[in-house]
Write a protein that holds these residues in place. Structure first.
Motif, mmCIF file in Angstrom:
data_model
loop_
_atom_site.group_PDB
_atom_site.id
_atom_site.type_symbol
_atom_site.label_atom_id
_atom_site.label_comp_id
_atom_site.label_asym_id
_atom_site.label_seq_id
_atom_site.Cartn_x
_atom_site.Cartn_y
_atom_site.Cartn_z
ATOM 1 N N SER A 69 0.825 -1.212 0.000
ATOM 2 C CA SER A 69 0.000 0.000 0.000
ATOM 3 C C SER A 69 0.851 1.251 0.000
ATOM 4 C CB SER A 69 -0.929 -0.019 1.223
ATOM 5 O OG SER A 69 -1.662 1.173 1.318
ATOM 6 N N ALA A 70 1.969 1.167 0.778
ATOM 7 C CA ALA A 70 2.843 2.345 0.861
ATOM 8 C C ALA A 70 3.479 2.643 -0.484
ATOM 9 C CB ALA A 70 3.916 2.110 1.921
ATOM 10 N N VAL A 71 3.963 1.608 -1.175
ATOM 11 C CA VAL A 71 4.598 1.813 -2.481
ATOM 12 C C VAL A 71 3.604 2.390 -3.480
ATOM 13 C CG1 VAL A 71 5.701 0.664 -4.422
ATOM 14 C CG2 VAL A 71 6.318 0.036 -2.087
ATOM 15 N N ASN A 72 2.395 1.857 -3.485
ATOM 16 C CA ASN A 72 1.385 2.350 -4.428
ATOM 17 C C ASN A 72 1.043 3.810 -4.167
ATOM 18 O OD1 ASN A 72 1.251 -0.130 -5.671
ATOM 19 N ND2 ASN A 72 -0.423 -0.873 -4.351
ATOM 20 N N ARG A 73 0.969 4.156 -2.909
ATOM 21 C CA ARG A 73 0.614 5.553 -2.586
ATOM 22 C C ARG A 73 1.745 6.505 -2.926
ATOM 23 N NH1 ARG A 73 -1.536 5.313 3.427
ATOM 24 N NH2 ARG A 73 -1.923 7.545 3.056
ATOM 25 N N ILE A 74 2.987 6.018 -2.767
ATOM 26 C CA ILE A 74 4.118 6.878 -3.163
ATOM 27 C C ILE A 74 4.084 7.132 -4.660
ATOM 28 C CG2 ILE A 74 6.629 6.953 -3.390
ATOM 29 C CD1 ILE A 74 6.775 5.516 -0.713
ATOM 30 N N ASP A 75 3.845 6.049 -5.443
ATOM 31 C CA ASP A 75 3.801 6.198 -6.891
ATOM 32 C C ASP A 75 2.729 7.189 -7.330
ATOM 33 O OD1 ASP A 75 4.602 2.724 -7.612
ATOM 34 O OD2 ASP A 75 5.870 4.453 -7.152
ATOM 35 N N ASP A 134 12.453 4.218 -2.928
ATOM 36 C CA ASP A 134 12.527 4.212 -4.387
ATOM 37 C C ASP A 134 13.489 3.122 -4.878
ATOM 38 O OD1 ASP A 134 11.909 5.560 -7.016
ATOM 39 O OD2 ASP A 134 14.107 5.736 -6.993
ATOM 40 N N GLU A 135 14.597 2.907 -4.147
ATOM 41 C CA GLU A 135 15.547 1.869 -4.548
ATOM 42 C C GLU A 135 14.972 0.480 -4.336
ATOM 43 O OE1 GLU A 135 18.989 2.726 -2.275
ATOM 44 O OE2 GLU A 135 19.693 4.336 -3.594
ATOM 45 N N ILE A 136 14.151 0.303 -3.304
ATOM 46 C CA ILE A 136 13.491 -0.987 -3.109
ATOM 47 C C ILE A 136 12.509 -1.245 -4.239
ATOM 48 C CG2 ILE A 136 11.823 -2.217 -1.655
ATOM 49 C CD1 ILE A 136 13.172 -1.002 0.764
ATOM 50 N N ARG A 137 11.725 -0.228 -4.572
ATOM 51 C CA ARG A 137 10.685 -0.394 -5.589
ATOM 52 C C ARG A 137 11.283 -0.676 -6.951
ATOM 53 N NH1 ARG A 137 8.437 3.157 -9.030
ATOM 54 N NH2 ARG A 137 9.566 4.868 -8.061
ATOM 55 N N THR A 138 12.426 -0.074 -7.276
ATOM 56 C CA THR A 138 13.031 -0.234 -8.603
ATOM 57 C C THR A 138 14.060 -1.352 -8.649
ATOM 58 O OG1 THR A 138 14.695 1.436 -8.075
ATOM 59 C CG2 THR A 138 12.666 2.191 -9.161
ATOM 60 N N GLY A 139 14.338 -1.994 -7.470
ATOM 61 C CA GLY A 139 15.263 -3.123 -7.464
ATOM 62 C C GLY A 139 16.716 -2.747 -7.361
ATOM 63 N N ARG A 140 17.028 -1.478 -7.058
ATOM 64 C CA ARG A 140 18.434 -1.067 -6.955
ATOM 65 C C ARG A 140 19.001 -1.268 -5.549
ATOM 66 N NH1 ARG A 140 16.358 3.416 -9.704
ATOM 67 N NH2 ARG A 140 16.700 4.751 -7.884
ATOM 68 N N ASN A 166 20.345 -7.607 1.107
ATOM 69 C CA ASN A 166 20.606 -7.645 2.540
ATOM 70 C C ASN A 166 20.086 -6.397 3.237
ATOM 71 O OD1 ASN A 166 22.525 -5.960 1.422
ATOM 72 N ND2 ASN A 166 24.072 -6.445 2.965
ATOM 73 N N HIS A 167 20.059 -5.250 2.528
ATOM 74 C CA HIS A 167 19.443 -4.055 3.087
ATOM 75 C C HIS A 167 17.941 -4.236 3.219
ATOM 76 C CE1 HIS A 167 23.043 -1.607 1.333
ATOM 77 N NE2 HIS A 167 23.370 -2.351 2.388
ATOM 78 N N PHE A 168 17.380 -4.876 2.251
ATOM 79 C CA PHE A 168 15.938 -5.133 2.269
ATOM 80 C C PHE A 168 15.579 -6.045 3.440
ATOM 81 C CE2 PHE A 168 12.297 -7.691 0.657
ATOM 82 C CZ PHE A 168 11.362 -6.669 0.617
ATOM 83 N N SER A 169 16.426 -7.066 3.698
ATOM 84 C CA SER A 169 16.153 -7.996 4.798
ATOM 85 C C SER A 169 16.248 -7.288 6.140
ATOM 86 C CB SER A 169 17.134 -9.170 4.752
ATOM 87 O OG SER A 169 16.994 -9.891 3.542
#
Length: 384
Positions: A8-14, A53-59, A63-66
């Protein structure tokens, strides 16, 4: 944080639907003037926005994501391991029955007959002048058996074939072929072995092919068994030539048998205390060991680990065992069901139209019988 909140957070940011500071930690709204007066806050806010933004775009590295969210927050995404591999199949057993049973070919499913004759061979007798010579008659014995058809197979659904990213089903036909080999070896083993060791129907005192006292396998008992086999005679008392001897054992006696054969020197103490050195083991000449894995499965008592057999090599005139295959089907045959599915516009698919299953099977035709009890010796090794 749950997966639902994250998505939900990613969608609202977009969608730029709200200010990002409301997304994390329940931060209260502040006036633009207050934001300008707090550069630390603005720096953190920019860092969070860049992180998302880096999580959403895969950059952003995994390990940061975890660190931000644990695998428990995504039970579906992390349910299956990315490191998957398929173990190899168990190694098939090498058949040994050809070493002590004769292979034959039969023409049909009808009962086949094998005839054995004797009575003419024998020492000539002296004939006096004008006396009659001996007129001998021939006796005969018949052995009968028939072959049967044995089959096995499998069916795979279209979905299973699509999902087989490890090629797990590629080896299934090979497994069927190994099944045919195993079936042959087990069938021949059941001709001379039952759940108590040497087959009670064929190894008897009357047949003189069970060692007295059922001695355990040793150099002395092996020597006694070989001697008894080598002294075999036919119905008229003529000696039978034994060209070679096979020692057949299960896994429980394999090391014992090998140790006896490999021993190169024996020290024997006679009754007067003198030590006699014997070079060689006295039994290895013309003797070969066959390790039969199926004895351990067919003999279900403790005798499985103690029973042993001696067979005259089947190259002689009359073997102890015969195993026959159907002519034209000497080797196992693999079959595949003809597909009945075709795409509109062309192109066949190897699946059933009704069930979308692909079917394969193997067929093998064989049979056999115990032939001559004189060509084998056995002991269940119990010592009784």
């Amino acid at each position: 944080m749950t997966a639902t909140l994250f998505e939900s957070a990613v969608n609202r940011i977009d969608a730029n639907a709200f200010e990002i500071q409301e997304t994390f930690g329940g931060l209260r709204r502040v006036s633009p003037g207050s934001q300008r007066r707090s550069p630390q806050y603005m720096a953190r806010l920019l860092e969070v926005e860049q992180f998302m933004d880096e999580i959403r775009t895969g950059r952003r590295h995994v390990n940061h994501f975890s660190e931000a969210m644990s695998t428990s927050d995504f039970p579906l995404m992390f349910a299956d391991s990315l490191d998957r591999q398929l173990y190899a199949a168990y190694e098939g057993i090498t058949p040994v029955w050809q070493n002590y049973a004769r292979a034959a070919t039969v023409n049909s499913f009808l009962t086949v007959k094998r005839f054995a004759t004797s009575g003419i061979r024998g020492r000539l007798k002296k004939v006096n002048e004008l006396a009659e010579f001996e007129r001998r008659s021939q006796s005969e014995k018949v052995y009968e058996y028939g072959v049967d058809k044995y089959e096995a197979g499998f069916a795979l659904s279209w979905e299973a074939m699509i999902n087989d990213d490890l090629d797990a089903f590629v080896r299934l036909p090979q497994d069927l072929a190994q099944s045919a080999t195993d079936s042959e070896d087990a069938f021949v083993t059941e001709l001379f072995c039952d759940n108590s060791g040497p087959h009670a129907s064929h190894y008897t005192v009357d047949n003189n092919n069970i060692l007295t006292g059922n001695p355990p396998l040793s150099r002395d008992s092996l020597q006694a068994g070989i001697t008894l086999l080598m002294k075999r005679k036919d119905e008229r008392g003529n000696p039978i030539a034994i060209r070679g001897v096979r020692l057949v054992v299960g896994t429980g006696l394999l090391l014992t048998a090998q140790e006896i054969i490999d021993t190169s020197e024996y020290h024997v103490v006679d009754g007067t205390g003198n030590v006699r050195v014997i070079r060689g083991n006295g039994v290895a000449a013309g003797l070969t060991i066959d390790h039969n894995n199926w004895i351990d499965s067919i003999a279900t008592t403790a005798n499985a680990d103690t029973s042993w057999w001696l067979f005259a090599a089947p190259s002689g005139v009359r073997p102890a065992l015969e195993f026959g295959r159907l002519r034209g089907y000497e080797a196992p045959a693999l079959f595949e069901k003809v597909p009945d599915t075709r795409r509109i516009g062309g192109g066949e698919e190897p699946y059933s139209f009704d069930t979308e299953a692909s079917e394969k099977k193997i067929k093998h035709v064989y049979g056999g019988t115990f032939v001559d009890e004189r060509m084998t010796i056995a002991s269940n090794g119990s010592g009784s």
